[in-house]
Design a protein around this motif. Sequence first.
Motif, mmCIF file in Angstrom:
data_model
loop_
_atom_site.group_PDB
_atom_site.id
_atom_site.type_symbol
_atom_site.label_atom_id
_atom_site.label_comp_id
_atom_site.label_asym_id
_atom_site.label_seq_id
_atom_site.Cartn_x
_atom_site.Cartn_y
_atom_site.Cartn_z
ATOM 1 N N ARG A 13 0.925 -1.217 0.095
ATOM 2 C CA ARG A 13 -0.223 0.040 0.065
ATOM 3 C C ARG A 13 0.775 1.170 0.031
ATOM 4 O O ARG A 13 0.548 2.124 -0.848
ATOM 5 N N GLY A 14 1.855 1.199 0.798
ATOM 6 C CA GLY A 14 2.729 2.348 0.819
ATOM 7 C C GLY A 14 2.347 3.701 1.642
ATOM 8 O O GLY A 14 2.890 5.020 1.172
ATOM 9 N N SER A 15 1.285 3.671 2.550
ATOM 10 C CA SER A 15 0.831 4.680 3.464
ATOM 11 C C SER A 15 2.185 5.436 3.936
ATOM 12 O O SER A 15 2.140 6.591 4.254
ATOM 13 N N ASN A 16 3.075 4.774 4.506
ATOM 14 C CA ASN A 16 4.207 5.354 5.339
ATOM 15 C C ASN A 16 5.080 5.980 4.307
ATOM 16 O O ASN A 16 5.707 7.138 4.438
ATOM 17 N N GLY A 90 6.888 -0.971 5.283
ATOM 18 C CA GLY A 90 5.874 -2.189 4.790
ATOM 19 C C GLY A 90 6.764 -3.099 3.692
ATOM 20 O O GLY A 90 6.102 -3.447 2.671
ATOM 21 N N ILE A 110 10.007 0.911 10.146
ATOM 22 C CA ILE A 110 8.501 1.232 11.142
ATOM 23 C C ILE A 110 7.911 -0.065 11.283
ATOM 24 O O ILE A 110 7.745 -0.952 10.629
ATOM 25 N N HIS A 111 7.912 -0.178 12.737
ATOM 26 C CA HIS A 111 7.004 -1.640 13.173
ATOM 27 C C HIS A 111 5.875 -1.125 13.806
ATOM 28 O O HIS A 111 5.932 -0.317 14.844
ATOM 29 N N PRO A 112 4.878 -1.953 13.688
ATOM 30 C CA PRO A 112 3.710 -1.639 14.459
ATOM 31 C C PRO A 112 3.454 -2.173 15.732
ATOM 32 O O PRO A 112 2.224 -2.939 16.067
ATOM 33 N N GLU A 176 2.350 6.109 13.132
ATOM 34 C CA GLU A 176 3.198 5.618 12.369
ATOM 35 C C GLU A 176 3.352 6.878 11.302
ATOM 36 O O GLU A 176 4.708 7.252 11.020
HETATM 37 C C1 GRF Z 1 2.670 -0.712 8.793
HETATM 38 O O1 GRF Z 1 2.047 -0.908 9.492
HETATM 39 C C2 GRF Z 1 4.132 -0.826 9.049
HETATM 40 O O2 GRF Z 1 4.307 -0.686 10.386
HETATM 41 C C3 GRF Z 1 4.548 -2.293 8.673
HETATM 42 O O3 GRF Z 1 3.893 -2.580 7.727
HETATM 43 C C4 GRF Z 1 2.781 -1.806 7.289
HETATM 44 C C5 GRF Z 1 2.793 -1.062 6.036
HETATM 45 O O4 GRF Z 1 1.931 -0.134 5.605
HETATM 46 N N1 GRF Z 1 5.841 -2.412 8.879
HETATM 47 P P1 GRF Z 1 2.022 0.955 4.502
HETATM 48 O O5 GRF Z 1 2.348 0.076 3.386
HETATM 49 O O6 GRF Z 1 3.029 1.711 5.000
HETATM 50 O O7 GRF Z 1 0.726 1.491 4.312
#
Ligand code: GRF
Length: 196
Positions: A13-16, A90, A110-112, A176
């Motif tokens: 998805r790539g939202s971060n 992600g 980044i880790h949730p 995040e």
């Molecule tokens: C996020 O929850 C991140 O913490 C984890 O994978 C997910 C990626 O989401 N490592 P996005 O692709 O950034 O929307």
Amino acid sequence: MRKVRTAILISGRGSNMMALVDAARAAGYPAEIVCVLSNRADAKGLEFAATNGISTKVIDHKAYATREACDAAIDVYMRSMMVEVIALAGFMRVLSADFIAGWDGRILNIHPSLLPAYKGLHTHERALADGAKVAGCSVHLVTPELDGGPVLLQAEVPVLPHDTPAMLAARVLAEEHRIYPQALAWLANRIIEDRE
Ligand code: GRF
């Protein structure tokens, strides 16, 4: 000030990634996003990157016989783009120890979860199953130990009664998007200081 050349690695998805790209648009932000790489050609985030004028690259791990060979190809691309920092966002691949050694202290993830709790996958499901009262996310430096490198920044959110994994994930994801740009800025500023 020359901004720190940053690559973002995604698988979906790539939202971060979008949050980092948005933050990096600010004039005073110390990092610039020079490329977005995915191991999957169908990663949704690639479209956003391309639309925003960022170089994109697909390195499909299935085309390589070994993890090391795939990571070597990633390394060649990173060097060709004169990348200084790699931000995993992600990216659903474990990087080999050799690759990580070549980028010591220069890879963020980044880790949730509130590390060291809930390393690995399905963090929200596990937190809910345990009856956790707080959850959150962490930005850390990548070392060969999965989700085990030094934590730079964390944010907490409450776990609410009747939360589902999706509800908790959405609450964590908003944090995040807030802390990842802050952590990248911190590392980029340190790199700029080291140059002087
Ligand atoms: C996020 O929850 C991140 O913490 C984890 O994978 C997910 C990626 O989401 N490592 P996005 O692709 O950034 O929307």
